[in-house]
Design a protein around this motif. Sequence first.
Motif, PDB file in Angstrom:
ATOM      1  N   GLY A   1       0.777  -1.230   0.000  1.00 34.95           N
ATOM      2  CA  GLY A   1       0.000   0.000   0.000  1.00 34.95           C
ATOM      3  C   GLY A   1       0.807   1.277   0.000  1.00 34.95           C
ATOM      4  O   GLY A   1       0.241   2.371   0.096  1.00 34.95           O
ATOM      5  N   LYS A   2       2.140   1.156  -0.108  1.00 32.03           N
ATOM      6  CA  LYS A   2       2.993   2.339  -0.090  1.00 32.03           C
ATOM      7  C   LYS A   2       3.812   2.427  -1.363  1.00 32.03           C
ATOM      8  O   LYS A   2       3.986   1.451  -2.081  1.00 32.03           O
ATOM      9  CB  LYS A   2       3.912   2.312   1.133  1.00 32.03           C
ATOM     10  CG  LYS A   2       3.181   2.415   2.456  1.00 32.03           C
ATOM     11  CD  LYS A   2       4.161   2.567   3.605  1.00 32.03           C
ATOM     12  CE  LYS A   2       3.433   2.759   4.929  1.00 32.03           C
ATOM     13  NZ  LYS A   2       4.392   2.924   6.062  1.00 32.03           N
ATOM     14  N   GLN A   3       4.321   3.619  -1.622  1.00 34.45           N
ATOM     15  CA  GLN A   3       5.166   3.819  -2.786  1.00 34.45           C
ATOM     16  C   GLN A   3       6.565   3.267  -2.520  1.00 34.45           C
ATOM     17  O   GLN A   3       7.021   3.188  -1.373  1.00 34.45           O
ATOM     18  CB  GLN A   3       5.249   5.312  -3.121  1.00 34.45           C
ATOM     19  CG  GLN A   3       3.956   5.882  -3.697  1.00 34.45           C
ATOM     20  CD  GLN A   3       4.146   7.307  -4.200  1.00 34.45           C
ATOM     21  OE1 GLN A   3       4.971   8.052  -3.675  1.00 34.45           O
ATOM     22  NE2 GLN A   3       3.401   7.680  -5.215  1.00 34.45           N
ATOM     23  N   ARG A   4       7.233   2.925  -3.608  1.00 33.04           N
ATOM     24  CA  ARG A   4       8.619   2.492  -3.480  1.00 33.04           C
ATOM     25  C   ARG A   4       9.458   3.681  -3.045  1.00 33.04           C
ATOM     26  O   ARG A   4       9.308   4.799  -3.556  1.00 33.04           O
ATOM     27  CB  ARG A   4       9.120   1.942  -4.813  1.00 33.04           C
ATOM     28  CG  ARG A   4      10.448   1.240  -4.743  1.00 33.04           C
ATOM     29  CD  ARG A   4      10.783   0.534  -6.038  1.00 33.04           C
ATOM     30  NE  ARG A   4       9.840  -0.533  -6.337  1.00 33.04           N
ATOM     31  CZ  ARG A   4      10.028  -1.423  -7.328  1.00 33.04           C
ATOM     32  NH1 ARG A   4      11.105  -1.343  -8.090  1.00 33.04           N
ATOM     33  NH2 ARG A   4       9.128  -2.354  -7.549  1.00 33.04           N
ATOM     34  N   GLU A   5      10.365   3.448  -2.103  1.00 32.47           N
ATOM     35  CA  GLU A   5      11.190   4.530  -1.580  1.00 32.47           C
ATOM     36  C   GLU A   5      12.663   4.134  -1.554  1.00 32.47           C
ATOM     37  O   GLU A   5      13.006   2.957  -1.438  1.00 32.47           O
ATOM     38  CB  GLU A   5      10.749   4.905  -0.154  1.00 32.47           C
ATOM     39  CG  GLU A   5      10.917   3.806   0.870  1.00 32.47           C
ATOM     40  CD  GLU A   5      10.607   4.253   2.296  1.00 32.47           C
ATOM     41  OE1 GLU A   5      10.297   5.438   2.517  1.00 32.47           O
ATOM     42  OE2 GLU A   5      10.685   3.395   3.195  1.00 32.47           O
ATOM     43  N   LEU A   6      13.497   5.160  -1.629  1.00 34.98           N
ATOM     44  CA  LEU A   6      14.937   4.937  -1.556  1.00 34.98           C
ATOM     45  C   LEU A   6      15.333   4.524  -0.141  1.00 34.98           C
ATOM     46  O   LEU A   6      14.929   5.153   0.835  1.00 34.98           O
ATOM     47  CB  LEU A   6      15.693   6.207  -1.928  1.00 34.98           C
ATOM     48  CG  LEU A   6      17.204   6.180  -1.680  1.00 34.98           C
ATOM     49  CD1 LEU A   6      17.904   5.251  -2.664  1.00 34.98           C
ATOM     50  CD2 LEU A   6      17.783   7.587  -1.761  1.00 34.98           C
ATOM     51  N   VAL A   7      16.143   3.490  -0.054  1.00 38.00           N
ATOM     52  CA  VAL A   7      16.731   3.085   1.226  1.00 38.00           C
ATOM     53  C   VAL A   7      18.165   3.586   1.311  1.00 38.00           C
ATOM     54  O   VAL A   7      18.539   4.288   2.249  1.00 38.00           O
ATOM     55  CB  VAL A   7      16.690   1.556   1.392  1.00 38.00           C
ATOM     56  CG1 VAL A   7      17.379   1.148   2.690  1.00 38.00           C
ATOM     57  CG2 VAL A   7      15.254   1.047   1.349  1.00 38.00           C
TER      58      VAL A   7
ATOM     59  N   ASP B   1      10.265  -1.561   8.977  1.00 39.68           N
ATOM     60  CA  ASP B   1      11.213  -1.863   7.890  1.00 39.68           C
ATOM     61  C   ASP B   1      10.713  -3.016   7.025  1.00 39.68           C
ATOM     62  O   ASP B   1      11.324  -3.322   6.001  1.00 39.68           O
ATOM     63  CB  ASP B   1      12.583  -2.224   8.470  1.00 39.68           C
ATOM     64  CG  ASP B   1      13.259  -1.062   9.165  1.00 39.68           C
ATOM     65  OD1 ASP B   1      13.846  -1.294  10.245  1.00 39.68           O
ATOM     66  OD2 ASP B   1      13.206   0.067   8.644  1.00 39.68           O
ATOM     67  N   THR B   2       9.622  -3.637   7.423  1.00 43.19           N
ATOM     68  CA  THR B   2       9.063  -4.735   6.648  1.00 43.19           C
ATOM     69  C   THR B   2       8.661  -4.254   5.267  1.00 43.19           C
ATOM     70  O   THR B   2       7.912  -3.282   5.121  1.00 43.19           O
ATOM     71  CB  THR B   2       7.842  -5.324   7.374  1.00 43.19           C
ATOM     72  OG1 THR B   2       8.269  -5.915   8.604  1.00 43.19           O
ATOM     73  CG2 THR B   2       7.161  -6.382   6.514  1.00 43.19           C
ATOM     74  N   ALA B   3       9.166  -4.920   4.241  1.00 39.38           N
ATOM     75  CA  ALA B   3       8.913  -4.524   2.859  1.00 39.38           C
ATOM     76  C   ALA B   3       9.611  -5.505   1.921  1.00 39.38           C
ATOM     77  O   ALA B   3      10.395  -6.348   2.361  1.00 39.38           O
ATOM     78  CB  ALA B   3       9.430  -3.107   2.596  1.00 39.38           C
ATOM     79  N   VAL B   4       9.321  -5.358   0.637  1.00 41.29           N
ATOM     80  CA  VAL B   4      10.134  -6.026  -0.381  1.00 41.29           C
ATOM     81  C   VAL B   4      11.260  -5.061  -0.733  1.00 41.29           C
ATOM     82  O   VAL B   4      11.004  -3.886  -1.045  1.00 41.29           O
ATOM     83  CB  VAL B   4       9.309  -6.383  -1.631  1.00 41.29           C
ATOM     84  CG1 VAL B   4      10.212  -7.017  -2.683  1.00 41.29           C
ATOM     85  CG2 VAL B   4       8.167  -7.318  -1.262  1.00 41.29           C
ATOM     86  N   TYR B   5      12.470  -5.553  -0.681  1.00 41.87           N
ATOM     87  CA  TYR B   5      13.640  -4.732  -0.959  1.00 41.87           C
ATOM     88  C   TYR B   5      14.146  -5.038  -2.366  1.00 41.87           C
ATOM     89  O   TYR B   5      14.388  -6.208  -2.708  1.00 41.87           O
ATOM     90  CB  TYR B   5      14.728  -4.999   0.076  1.00 41.87           C
ATOM     91  CG  TYR B   5      14.444  -4.333   1.399  1.00 41.87           C
ATOM     92  CD1 TYR B   5      13.391  -4.760   2.206  1.00 41.87           C
ATOM     93  CD2 TYR B   5      15.208  -3.251   1.842  1.00 41.87           C
ATOM     94  CE1 TYR B   5      13.106  -4.138   3.411  1.00 41.87           C
ATOM     95  CE2 TYR B   5      14.933  -2.623   3.044  1.00 41.87           C
ATOM     96  CZ  TYR B   5      13.879  -3.074   3.813  1.00 41.87           C
ATOM     97  OH  TYR B   5      13.601  -2.443   5.020  1.00 41.87           O
ATOM     98  N   TYR B   6      14.300  -3.991  -3.142  1.00 42.14           N
ATOM     99  CA  TYR B   6      14.731  -4.115  -4.527  1.00 42.14           C
ATOM    100  C   TYR B   6      16.098  -3.452  -4.708  1.00 42.14           C
ATOM    101  O   TYR B   6      16.385  -2.412  -4.124  1.00 42.14           O
ATOM    102  CB  TYR B   6      13.744  -3.418  -5.464  1.00 42.14           C
ATOM    103  CG  TYR B   6      12.360  -4.004  -5.463  1.00 42.14           C
ATOM    104  CD1 TYR B   6      11.391  -3.513  -4.602  1.00 42.14           C
ATOM    105  CD2 TYR B   6      12.021  -5.030  -6.334  1.00 42.14           C
ATOM    106  CE1 TYR B   6      10.101  -4.041  -4.599  1.00 42.14           C
ATOM    107  CE2 TYR B   6      10.739  -5.562  -6.340  1.00 42.14           C
ATOM    108  CZ  TYR B   6       9.794  -5.069  -5.470  1.00 42.14           C
ATOM    109  OH  TYR B   6       8.530  -5.584  -5.479  1.00 42.14           O
ATOM    110  N   CYS B   7      16.887  -4.051  -5.578  1.00 44.48           N
ATOM    111  CA  CYS B   7      18.179  -3.461  -5.935  1.00 44.48           C
ATOM    112  C   CYS B   7      18.078  -2.871  -7.334  1.00 44.48           C
ATOM    113  O   CYS B   7      17.484  -3.478  -8.243  1.00 44.48           O
ATOM    114  CB  CYS B   7      19.271  -4.523  -5.893  1.00 44.48           C
ATOM    115  SG  CYS B   7      20.914  -3.899  -6.325  1.00 44.48           S
ATOM    116  N   LYS B   8      18.653  -1.704  -7.495  1.00 44.73           N
ATOM    117  CA  LYS B   8      18.731  -1.061  -8.804  1.00 44.73           C
ATOM    118  C   LYS B   8      20.181  -0.750  -9.107  1.00 44.73           C
ATOM    119  O   LYS B   8      20.901  -0.218  -8.269  1.00 44.73           O
ATOM    120  CB  LYS B   8      17.927   0.244  -8.807  1.00 44.73           C
ATOM    121  CG  LYS B   8      17.915   0.947 -10.157  1.00 44.73           C
ATOM    122  CD  LYS B   8      17.204   2.274 -10.088  1.00 44.73           C
ATOM    123  CE  LYS B   8      18.069   3.365  -9.528  1.00 44.73           C
ATOM    124  NZ  LYS B   8      17.435   4.704  -9.629  1.00 44.73           N
ATOM    125  N   VAL B   9      20.596  -1.098 -10.322  1.00 45.02           N
ATOM    126  CA  VAL B   9      21.933  -0.718 -10.778  1.00 45.02           C
ATOM    127  C   VAL B   9      21.793   0.168 -12.004  1.00 45.02           C
ATOM    128  O   VAL B   9      20.839   0.032 -12.779  1.00 45.02           O
ATOM    129  CB  VAL B   9      22.821  -1.939 -11.074  1.00 45.02           C
ATOM    130  CG1 VAL B   9      22.914  -2.841  -9.853  1.00 45.02           C
ATOM    131  CG2 VAL B   9      22.298  -2.717 -12.268  1.00 45.02           C
TER     132      VAL B   9
END
Length: 115
Positions: free
Chosen positions: A42-48, A89-97
């Motif tokens: 339910g939230k937008q993707r955000e920079l970690v 901090d629960t979320a799906v964590y994505y990596c971007k290169v």
Amino acid sequence: QVQVVESGGGLVQAGGSLRLSCAASGRIFGLNSMGWYRQAPGKQRELVAGIGNGDITNYGDSVKGRFTISRDNAKKTAYLQMDSLKPEDTAVYYCKVVQYGLEYWGQGTQVTVSS
């Protein structure tokens, strides 16, 4: 083409730690930056956290002082050390290169922090 694979997610109790890895492979000639993003339901993707040339780093406000990003250029791998984890901090964590202005994303890894 560039492939990005994340690993290291899982279930951890609040206050615990996890270390995520992001491995890039394929037609890699020089990665400009690597970064971690997350998206909770339910939230937008955000920079970690992100790390660029010269190992310059930046962090989202909510993780400053708790998370640390690093990279091993020889292994084309970025790491995210997550300490003092919180349920939020629960979320799906994505990596971007990023290479030559093109972005490549991984499929994500689930991080769940129980209270």
